[in-house]
Scaffold this active site. Structure first.
Site, PDB file in Angstrom:
ATOM      1  N   GLY A   1     -21.376  31.073  18.522  1.00  0.00           N
ATOM      2  CA  GLY A   1     -21.219  30.172  17.483  1.00  0.00           C
ATOM      3  C   GLY A   1     -20.521  28.930  18.058  1.00  0.00           C
ATOM      4  N   ASP A   2     -19.611  28.841  19.041  1.00  0.00           N
ATOM      5  CA  ASP A   2     -19.206  27.736  19.585  1.00  0.00           C
ATOM      6  C   ASP A   2     -20.091  26.819  20.214  1.00  0.00           C
ATOM      7  OD1 ASP A   2     -16.739  28.894  18.763  1.00  0.00           O
ATOM      8  OD2 ASP A   2     -16.443  29.789  20.756  1.00  0.00           O
TER       9      ASP A   2
ATOM     10  N   SER B   1     -24.825  30.875  10.758  1.00  0.00           N
ATOM     11  CA  SER B   1     -25.366  31.269  12.066  1.00  0.00           C
ATOM     12  C   SER B   1     -25.625  32.946  11.672  1.00  0.00           C
ATOM     13  CB  SER B   1     -24.633  31.151  13.197  1.00  0.00           C
ATOM     14  OG  SER B   1     -23.159  31.717  12.967  1.00  0.00           O
TER      15      SER B   1
ATOM     16  N   GLY C   1     -31.234  33.223  14.025  1.00  0.00           N
ATOM     17  CA  GLY C   1     -31.073  31.744  14.289  1.00  0.00           C
ATOM     18  C   GLY C   1     -30.105  31.208  13.102  1.00  0.00           C
TER      19      GLY C   1
END
Lengths: 309, 309
Positions: free
Chosen positions: B248-249, B217, B222
């Protein structure tokens, strides 16, 4: 016993970090947690001095449970906190190891309902029946009327129990009108109450607003006390460096412990100054160093000042 | 169901204050509290997408109780956390309303005993029996061996369950050697793992270290994915401003939800990018805005890049 009232108790959390940088992420290397709120701190010092002390005020939720669990570990201390449906607040003190600075984050505290406030007042009146003195300390949680302390002071007077008030802002302004026997503001609180930054003038003004005796804590300059009969200035033996957190609470404990032992004002003040100084010197914020206290006590100076006009 | 593992769960506390000044005292105007730790966050997004998800890892003490109480309120989510004698850590995010900056304070987490670590591994192996995929997320609490993730990945492979790893530092370095099906580092983690700040080179290097597919990431740029067969670059429709906490999660949840629906890589990546973007846009840190997600999804771009040499 001595009664201390903490309407806005807290779970005090201390984080030690190498250096605080705003906007960054920090791993906390050391976490400590202890019961807090000014009246709870006063009670802990009184209990350490060997006095029987009862703690009342409000507690609730999971933080309230942790707080009460920890209070059971303190000898000479009785927990008479009144349950509330809200959750006891946390305070977070972030200690920056590099600068030594402490950044403090204080939650507002639980909303107290009318019913809870009335329940507290009944418990308070009952406890006064066996109290030799009462300390009313700290901020008011949401829902408790701003004039709360004035009412609690009147109840104490009706019960013949001397009352000490240590608060700030509107709670102080309205509380002093209830005529506490002793008011213990610090220099900032005194200036906010009276509009004067001149300690003697401000202390005298605070007496005129209703306090029997005003004991102003002036940081490293010690304590200035104006009683109905005299004016006293108490100073520690030397200028001390350390963490001033809790020094004011230790001064309150010193005053009250000497008061219930029927000691005169000079002894109350020297005990308050020595306990404050021993708190500044302690490595643990808000604890006092007993050896330092016993060494400092004989060296404190209390002078009676000439009363002008 | 999808299984998420959070060995170092947390109670995430957010304080909003007008402006953070180091060394000063602050009244917190707004307190929010929610279950946290990366795997718990991934599970919440999966549950919001309608997937059945099971949360495992460790929880203990009063903060652990609060965390588990709050998890019961989440539909589609099953709590299979393993109790520990220590206390689940808190994280405190201090949001400065003026600058918009967030200052993060993370407690280290409870010490996990050998017996607790073995108990967890048994629970984990049982849960894999009904899992379609597993996400292994976040830091390791004290006491859990640094090679923990490599072992958990091998157990998943033996059970035929695809495993995604999202961690950092030594846990990442050792975990990648267990050959996870998918590794999802951010740019910093990737650079720390490989020593290269060049995303494509670093992503390819991470594959050589053992990961089947690496999805890196790259913040506003993107996602860059290198699979065994191809290289993909997925980007949101526009540059977005907001709070990147939890983005990110959400990407992990997007990848796994599409994986268990047997969708190919381009669909997994567009879902991950749209969920990430919808999390950045959400006013609540770590939550995603469903309307934004549905609007952003058709506008995401996934391009297949030429594979050099």
């Amino acid at each position: 016993m001595i009664l201390t009232v903490t309407l806005n108790t807290a779970l005090d959390i201390t984080y030690r970090i190498p250096s605080l940088r705003a906007g960054s992420s920090h791993r906390v290397s050391e976490v400590t947690e202890r019961p807090g709120g000014k009246g709870v701190n006063v009670a802990r010092v009184l209990a350490a001095l060997g006095h029987e002390v009862t703690v009342t005020g409000f507690s609730g939720g999971t933080t309230g449970r942790v707080l009460r669990d920890r209070l059971t570990e303190v000898p000479h201390l009785t927990d008479a906190l009144v349950p509330v449906s809200g959750t006891t607040r946390r305070t977070v003190a972030v200690v920056d190891a590099r600068s030594g600075d402490t950044t403090q984050l204080n939650e507002p505290g639980p909303a107290v309902s009318h019913a809870e406030w009335f329940a507290f007042q009944e418990v308070y009146e009952d406890l006064l029946g066996s109290a030799s003195a009462v300390a009313l300390c700290g901020s008011l949680p949401p829902g408790v009327p701003v004039g709360a302390y004035a009412g609690l002071i009147r109840t104490a007077r009706a019960a013949g129990v001397p009352a000490l008030l240590d608060t700030s802002g509107a709670a102080l302004r309205r509380g002093v009108a209830g005529r506490p026997d002793i008011l213990k503001p610090n220099a900032d609180e005194l200036a906010e109450l009276t509009g004067s930054h001149e300690p003697l003038r401000a202390t005298q003004d605070a007496r005129r607003r209703g306090a029997g005796t005003v004991v102003a804590s002036l940081g490293p300059q010690g304590l200035l006390a104006v009683t109905p009969d005299a004016r006293w200035h108490a100073t520690p033996p030397a200028r001390l460096t350390g963490n001033p957190t809790g020094a004011g609470d230790s001064a309150v404990a010193g005053i009250l412990s000497a008061l219930v032992e029927h000691l005169p004002w000079p002894d109350r003040l020297s005990r308050a100054v020595a306990l404050s100084a021993a708190t500044v010197l302690s490595p643990v914020a808000g604890e006092f160093d007993r050896t330092a206290y016993e060494e400092l006590l004989p060296g404190t100076t209390v002078t009676r000042e000439a009363t002008a006009a």
